[in-house]
Design a protein around this motif. Structure first.
Motif, PDB file in Angstrom:
ATOM      1  N   LYS A 265      66.500  33.902  85.249  1.00 58.81           N
ATOM      2  CA  LYS A 265      66.496  34.611  86.525  1.00 58.81           C
ATOM      3  C   LYS A 265      65.446  35.725  86.519  1.00 58.81           C
ATOM      4  O   LYS A 265      65.303  36.440  85.526  1.00 58.81           O
ATOM      5  CB  LYS A 265      67.875  35.198  86.806  1.00 58.81           C
ATOM      6  N   PRO A 266      64.702  35.896  87.628  1.00 59.91           N
ATOM      7  CA  PRO A 266      63.706  36.975  87.707  1.00 59.91           C
ATOM      8  C   PRO A 266      64.379  38.347  87.646  1.00 59.91           C
ATOM      9  O   PRO A 266      65.501  38.523  88.131  1.00 59.91           O
ATOM     10  CB  PRO A 266      63.045  36.746  89.072  1.00 59.91           C
ATOM     11  N   PHE A 267      63.688  39.310  87.020  1.00 58.76           N
ATOM     12  CA  PHE A 267      64.200  40.672  87.012  1.00 58.76           C
ATOM     13  C   PHE A 267      63.044  41.655  87.115  1.00 58.76           C
ATOM     14  O   PHE A 267      61.902  41.345  86.799  1.00 58.76           O
ATOM     15  CB  PHE A 267      65.019  40.957  85.746  1.00 58.76           C
ATOM     16  N   GLU A 268      63.368  42.861  87.575  1.00 56.64           N
ATOM     17  CA  GLU A 268      62.436  43.981  87.596  1.00 56.64           C
ATOM     18  C   GLU A 268      63.156  45.190  87.039  1.00 56.64           C
ATOM     19  O   GLU A 268      64.356  45.378  87.275  1.00 56.64           O
ATOM     20  CB  GLU A 268      61.934  44.266  89.016  1.00 56.64           C
ATOM     21  N   GLU A 269      62.438  46.024  86.286  1.00 56.26           N
ATOM     22  CA  GLU A 269      63.081  47.174  85.658  1.00 56.26           C
ATOM     23  C   GLU A 269      62.059  48.260  85.395  1.00 56.26           C
ATOM     24  O   GLU A 269      60.944  47.985  84.951  1.00 56.26           O
ATOM     25  CB  GLU A 269      63.736  46.736  84.335  1.00 56.26           C
ATOM     26  N   ASP A 270      62.442  49.505  85.679  1.00 53.16           N
ATOM     27  CA  ASP A 270      61.631  50.661  85.319  1.00 53.16           C
ATOM     28  C   ASP A 270      62.088  51.164  83.970  1.00 53.16           C
ATOM     29  O   ASP A 270      63.298  51.341  83.731  1.00 53.16           O
ATOM     30  CB  ASP A 270      61.774  51.763  86.375  1.00 53.16           C
ATOM     31  N   THR A 271      61.143  51.376  83.057  1.00 50.20           N
ATOM     32  CA  THR A 271      61.498  51.773  81.699  1.00 50.20           C
ATOM     33  C   THR A 271      60.366  52.582  81.093  1.00 50.20           C
ATOM     34  O   THR A 271      59.481  53.075  81.800  1.00 50.20           O
ATOM     35  CB  THR A 271      61.813  50.532  80.839  1.00 50.20           C
ATOM     36  N   LEU A 288      67.728  41.264  79.242  1.00 51.86           N
ATOM     37  CA  LEU A 288      67.367  40.492  78.054  1.00 51.86           C
ATOM     38  C   LEU A 288      66.414  39.385  78.476  1.00 51.86           C
ATOM     39  O   LEU A 288      66.836  38.378  79.064  1.00 51.86           O
ATOM     40  CB  LEU A 288      68.619  39.887  77.403  1.00 51.86           C
ATOM     41  N   PRO A 289      65.111  39.538  78.223  1.00 51.33           N
ATOM     42  CA  PRO A 289      64.157  38.508  78.656  1.00 51.33           C
ATOM     43  C   PRO A 289      64.223  37.277  77.764  1.00 51.33           C
ATOM     44  O   PRO A 289      64.732  37.322  76.641  1.00 51.33           O
ATOM     45  CB  PRO A 289      62.799  39.208  78.522  1.00 51.33           C
ATOM     46  N   SER A 293      58.760  34.078  77.128  1.00 50.24           N
ATOM     47  CA  SER A 293      58.474  34.164  78.560  1.00 50.24           C
ATOM     48  C   SER A 293      57.407  35.225  78.822  1.00 50.24           C
ATOM     49  O   SER A 293      57.142  36.101  77.996  1.00 50.24           O
ATOM     50  CB  SER A 293      59.743  34.504  79.346  1.00 50.24           C
ATOM     51  N   GLU A 294      56.808  35.156  79.998  1.00 46.95           N
ATOM     52  CA  GLU A 294      55.745  36.092  80.356  1.00 46.95           C
ATOM     53  C   GLU A 294      56.328  37.336  81.017  1.00 46.95           C
ATOM     54  O   GLU A 294      57.285  37.246  81.791  1.00 46.95           O
ATOM     55  CB  GLU A 294      54.761  35.412  81.310  1.00 46.95           C
TER      56      GLU A 294
END
Length: 336
Positions: A265-271, A288-289, A293-294
């Motif tokens: 599943k696609p995700f976006e995160e600020d870190t 957890l990527p 994966s890219e």
């Protein structure tokens, strides 16, 4: 270096070691005279390779003895105190080493070369060094060798463009040919190796990115890499050597990450990027990527005119437990 890592410290009994020799070209045998465990009388080695039409009987033993003869080496093979046995095998032969079945097949390479299929209780590993497409009979042999392999290690020295022009007839393959064979043979994971000595790390990373666009599970071999099969159905794990992160420096850059979770599943995160090098970074993530994966990494970095935006693309090479609860430490190698 292999010799110092090979010996088990404080072992009561030295193990019997079996070494499969694919062929007799210098880049595949020149480490033997420097392999320290061969000089220890407690050790016992079994070597396997083919009878060369240029050398005849005991070809493998002849090759080892000749490369250590005067004036090529200061001591001859009699200085090696370990027990040694040499066994000739032919393309098509199968034999047992403990509970493991080993099958040899001929590959397309000048003066001959063997590929090996090793079937173990954990899974099947195929080692297909120096080989070039173009011979229908030997291409079929390679595909039979790789059929259903969990790990298929294949020659990828040249680019497809080089293989079609300037490097044709040199006895090597490309990442694209490896992908074709892996796909047709139903191999689970492809490992690209026998990189061209003129290829930089960045060039190998580019080749890897191209291969991953056409095949799901691909790694580029590097010195010190360890690949673990795990249980049936588990994902293959690759542990990268320290040399890939040796120039990494501590950093605290804010970053926005886009990628795919382990479930796809696609995700976006600020870190925050924890460590940074010219080749990669260590990033703390709650998501957890998926391994291999890219990731799209957008970082804000200070510049003469204020904050600057830097956009990078990379792939996930390792996932470890993070120092912060609920986070993972994700290792990324940049491809551009």
């Amino acid at each position: 270096m292999l010799g110092s890592r090979w010996a088990a410290p404080h072992a009561k009994k030295a193990p019997e070691t079996h070494i499969l020799v694919t062929h007799y070209h210098w880049d595949h045998i020149q480490g033997i005279p420097f392999f320290a465990p061969l000089y220890d009388e407690k050790n016992h080695f079994h070597f396997y390779s083919f009878r060369s039409k240029y050398l005849g009987r005991d070809s493998l033993k002849q090759v080892f003895e000749t490369q250590m003869a005067l004036p090529y080496f200061p001591v001859n093979m009699s200085s090696m105190n370990a027990k040694r046995k040499f066994q000739e095998v032919d393309g098509g032969d199968s034999f047992q080493i403990g509970k493991n079945k080993v099958t040899a097949r001929w590959l397309n390479h000048p003066q001959g070369c063997l590929g090996f299929r090793i079937e173990t209780t954990a899974g099947t590993v195929v080692y297909a060094t120096d080989n070039e497409p173009g011979d229908a009979k030997l291409e079929k042999s390679l595909r039979e060798l790789a059929t259903g392999a969990d790990i298929f290690i294949n020659d990828a020295q040249f680019t497809p463009e080089q293989l079609a022009t300037t490097k044709k007839g040199w006895g090597h393959s490309s990442w694209k040919e490896g992908v074709h064979v892996a796909r047709e043979a139903g191999a689970a994971t492809l490992v690209l190796f026998h990189h061209d000595p003129d290829s930089t790390d960045r060039a190998v990373d580019t080749i890897l990115r191209q291969a991953r666009e056409e095949f799901d599970s691909v790694f580029a071999a590097s010195e010190g890499m360890v690949i673990t099969l795990g249980a049936a159905g588990d994902q293959v794990q690759a542990h990268m050597p320290g040399t890939r992160t040796a120039l990494r420096r501590e950093a605290q850059f804010r970053a926005h990450i886009c990628g795919l979770t382990e479930g796809g599943k696609p995700f976006e995160e600020d870190t925050v990027v924890c460590d940074l090098s010219l080749q990669g970074a260590l990033i703390s993530l709650q998501h957890l990527p998926r391994l291999q994966s890219e990731l799209q990494v957008t970082m804000e970095t200070p510049g003469p005119d204020g904050l600057q935006t830097m956009r990078l693309r990379g792939y996930v090479v390792r996932i470890d437990a993070g120092t912060e609860k609920g986070h993972s430490a994700v290792g990324v190698v940049f491809t551009d």
